[in-house]
Design an enzyme around this catalytic site. Structure first.
Site, mmCIF file in Angstrom:
data_model
loop_
_atom_site.group_PDB
_atom_site.id
_atom_site.type_symbol
_atom_site.label_atom_id
_atom_site.label_comp_id
_atom_site.label_asym_id
_atom_site.label_seq_id
_atom_site.Cartn_x
_atom_site.Cartn_y
_atom_site.Cartn_z
ATOM 1 N N ASP A 62 0.433 -60.249 6.724
ATOM 2 C CA ASP A 62 1.450 -59.205 6.538
ATOM 3 C C ASP A 62 0.934 -58.043 5.687
ATOM 4 O O ASP A 62 1.556 -57.684 4.669
ATOM 5 C CB ASP A 62 2.694 -59.804 5.860
ATOM 6 C CG ASP A 62 3.205 -61.048 6.575
ATOM 7 O OD1 ASP A 62 3.137 -61.084 7.804
ATOM 8 O OD2 ASP A 62 3.665 -61.979 5.886
ATOM 9 N N GLU A 98 10.754 -57.832 13.861
ATOM 10 C CA GLU A 98 10.745 -58.047 12.414
ATOM 11 C C GLU A 98 9.724 -57.098 11.812
ATOM 12 O O GLU A 98 9.267 -56.155 12.478
ATOM 13 C CB GLU A 98 10.422 -59.517 12.093
ATOM 14 C CG GLU A 98 9.085 -59.990 12.645
ATOM 15 C CD GLU A 98 8.768 -61.430 12.261
ATOM 16 O OE1 GLU A 98 9.448 -61.999 11.411
ATOM 17 O OE2 GLU A 98 7.799 -61.982 12.829
HETATM 18 O O1 FUB Z 1 4.524 -64.059 6.819
HETATM 19 C C1 FUB Z 1 5.791 -64.595 7.076
HETATM 20 C C2 FUB Z 1 6.414 -63.851 8.194
HETATM 21 O O2 FUB Z 1 5.632 -63.913 9.359
HETATM 22 C C3 FUB Z 1 6.549 -62.387 7.940
HETATM 23 O O3 FUB Z 1 7.516 -62.074 6.998
HETATM 24 C C4 FUB Z 1 6.806 -61.952 9.316
HETATM 25 O O4 FUB Z 1 6.756 -60.580 9.507
HETATM 26 C C5 FUB Z 1 5.734 -62.702 10.049
HETATM 27 O O5 FUB Z 1 4.513 -62.060 9.948
#
Ligand code: FUB
Length: 683
Positions: free
Chosen positions: A30, A225
């Site tokens: 991320d 997301e």
């Molecule tokens: O790293 C945990 C989660 O996985 C992140 O918050 C999302 O965006 C995905 O990458």
């Protein structure tokens, strides 16, 4: 309010080759990259393996993150790990040991750095988003006691607009966005009561909650997301991981990176397409940021490159990204090469190439030991692979070492910039000598080949390997500077003197004459006398050559070189490697002029040579070193000689088969001490 304790105070310099993934000593995911104080700061989440024993209720093989590190770099290659900036059990509102420190962001406003991060709130479920502040991008950060009110979700991203107004975006039942108050810690605006989705089969009464901001309009349907918003010119970009297509029928849920554009920070947005397609190996998530640094835009993203068995242990990668004239983003192909300048003297792992022709394939060097990395096969004549951005400024007199294998004798080239570019080196792979001599069969075996550079690019260039004949597989290559065996130049008009130990370093050397000698056992007195009596070139026993003068010897045209050795011994093999047409199986001719102010009687010529050698002083035989010799100081010593007043011509010939030719020459007196009271002219 509480200050987080820096549990790791050690700065760790992570020097790596300029290749993906960029952090290789821990998992990082991320990635939010920001430019602060002319450096790139990287704020990733930190994937770890599950603790043992795992806390009760912890989901197996799921995301597991306990803290955040921050990294910085000025060249996107060498990263400094500033250590842990926030850790789960020291944040007042975070549920201890919840291992949910997911994707963060960090922005600067009015002298302060604001770090936004999601986690599981104490006693609660789901995610909230908190803020921590610092005076420096690497901390120390002070956490707010409570998370931001009304923001329920993950993956915060903050955009500070040109007028100073900040906006926060996050992922929680779609992608939401809201204005932030000038304190950067609260939402500016009313909360909305929204109905919570009912799970199928759940008959409990419908519930609702108060949430901040509003759903971003104009984004495509499908799971989204990880919003990352930025501004370029007068366009706002809202970029996000997105699962395209219908997933209800079991389709691949792998994420793409996609984006929308708008003229306003909170939309409505117009969907524009894909920045990066789904990872080919089906790593489920991707998550990213885009940043401009020193005039180039970069896409930071993640992939499970260092954990192929578990796609919740990810690693940050970087590739260049560019824009079309209308502001839309050109799709980025993930590369193993990544970004950053590779110094030519740093090993280049070929499987990290930038682009390659169709048919070029990558495979493990040894499937039983994946840590050995991968290699690349160029299947046939014309196939190529390109490795971008290698800095040759450090190469002055270079050669290349390359690890390769082939099943047949073949040839490949290292070229500049493209498949038709200038040749840096032409590498011949003889896996089996035509006569089957000297070499055991090396078909399919790894060989480390050393080849001098014909040409050295100026500054930064792309390195291209082209197959010129049959299939070849390459693992790595490395450029090096040749050790300085000879002075790059010297003033020939100023005579030299013997060195401290009396060794003569200034010579005129003729490029080696090719000899077909398979073994040095032939170096008997008779054989050598016959060999040295042959005429190899015109005036061979009288010539006083000039630097650069050429002679013809059979089919060969050879030049004389006026040289001064950096060492007491003259490395004839290195001379041959640098200027000659072959290194082994050679005959070297050497001449120098000894200038004496007066007669020096009773001296002896003392010689060491790798290979047999013969020496003449003023046309008279002085010494023959026979047999398969090693170069040993004063290995052979002549009878007493006189160095006459004025000019004396010292001439020698060194012959060698499969050895590293070398010689050291001096005059010694009756007691074995070096004679040094003369000067050396050489031309
Ligand atoms: O790293 C945990 C989660 O996985 C992140 O918050 C999302 O965006 C995905 O990458």
């Amino acid at each position: 309010m509480r200050k987080t304790v820096l549990t790791s105070l050690l700065l760790m310099a992570l020097h790596g080759a300029a290749q993906n993934p960029v952090i290789r000593n821990q998992f990082t995911a991320d990635p939010t990259a920001r430019v602060f104080n002319n450096k790139v700061y990287l704020y990733p989440s930190h994937d770890i393996n599950e603790p043992d024993p795992a806390p009760e209720g912890m989901r197996k093989d799921w995301f597991c993150m306990a803290d955040y590190h921050v990294f910085s770099s000025e060249n996107l290659t060498d990263w400094t790990d500033h250590g842990i900036i926030i850790t789960q059990n020291e944040v007042p509102w975070v549920q201890p040991d919840s291992y949910s420190m997911w994707a963060p962001d960090c922005v600067y406003k009015d002298g302060k750095y604001y770090f936004y991060f999601p986690s599981t709130p104490k006693g609660g479920r789901g995610f909230a988003i908190g803020v921590a502040t610092a005076d420096n991008p690497e901390g120390p950060f002070t956490c707010e006691p409570e998370p931001i009110k009304g923001v329920s979700g993950i993956d915060p991203c903050v955009l500070v607009d040109d007028d100073g107004q900040a906006y926060i975006y996050w992922s929680g039942m779609g992608i939401r966005g809201a204005k932030l108050k000038s304190n950067m810690k609260e939402i500016d605006g009313e909360m909305q009561e929204i109905a919570l989705p009912q799970r199928p089969g759940n008959n409990a009464p419908a519930s609702s909650m108060k949430v901040a901001g509003h759903n971003m309009e104009g984004l495509p349907d499908g799971f989204k997301e990880g919003p990352f918003a930025f501004k370029r010119g007068d366009w706002y970009y809202l970029t996000f991981p997105w699962v395209r297509g219908d997933t209800s029928n079991g389709q691949n849920p792998t994420e793409t990176l996609a984006y929308s554009m708008s003229k306003s920070p909170l939309g409505p947005w117009e969907f524009k397409g894909i920045i990066m397609a789904e990872h080919a190996n089906k790593c489920w998530t991707n998550h990213h940021s885009l940043v401009e640094y020193k005039g180039q835009w970069y896409l930071f993203y993640h992939h499970n490159d260092l954990s192929l068995q578990n796609d919740k242990r990810r690693s940050v990668c970087i590739d260049k990204v560019s824009f079309n004239a209308d502001g839309t983003i050109k799709e980025v192909l993930p590369t193993m090469r990544g970004v950053g300048i590779n110094q030519a003297t740093e090993k280049i792992e070929i499987d990290r190439f930038s682009t390659a022709s169709v048919g070029v394939s990558t495979q493990y060097v040894d499937t039983a030991n994946c840590m050995l990395g991968s290699c690349v096969t160029l299947p046939s004549k014309g196939s190529w692979m390109k490795y971008n951005d290698v800095d040759f400024s450090c190469i002055t007199d270079g050669y290349v070492i390359i690890s390769a294998k082939a099943n047949a004798n073949t040839e490949f080239c290292i070229r500049e910039n493209n498949a038709k570019g200038k040749v840096l080196a032409r590498v011949k792979m003889t896996v089996l000598n035509e006569q089957g001599r000297f070499r055991r069969d090396m078909s399919g075996q790894w060989m480390t080949l050393t080849t001098p550079l014909e040409y050295t690019p100026k500054g930064v260039a792309n390195v291209v390997i082209t197959c010129e004949d049959k299939e070849v597989t390459v693992d790595w290559l490395l450029f090096k500077n040749r050790p300085k065996y000879f002075k790059p130049s010297f003033d020939a008009s100023t005579p030299a003197t013997p060195d401290e130990q009396g060794f003569i370093r200034r010579w005129l050397l003729l490029e080696p004459i090719k000899q077909d000698i398979r073994s040095n056992v032939v170096f008997t007195n008779t054989w050598l006398r016959e060999a040295f009596a042959k005429t190899y070139f015109k005036n061979q026993m009288d010539i006083l050559p000039k630097n650069g003068q050429k002679v013809k010897s059979g089919q060969q045209t050879l030049a004389w070189h006026a040289l001064e050795s950096e060492n007491y011994n003259i490395k004839l093999f290195r001379f041959a490697e640098r200027w000659g047409q072959q290194t082994y199986g050679s005959l070297f001719w050497a001449v120098t002029i000894i200038d004496c102010d007066e007669d020096i009687p009773n001296v002896r010529l003392a010689v060491g040579s790798n290979g047999a050698s013969m020496w003449w002083l003023n046309g008279e035989e002085a010494l023959l070193l026979e047999g398969d010799r090693r170069m040993v100081e004063d290995d052979g010593v002549s009878p007493r000689l006189t160095l006459k007043k004025g000019r004396n011509i010292l001439r020698g010939a060194v012959i060698n088969g499969p050895g590293l030719s070398d010689m050291c020459i001096r005059f010694i007196d009756e007691k074995g001490n070096p004679v040094k009271n003369y000067s050396i002219k050489a031309q």
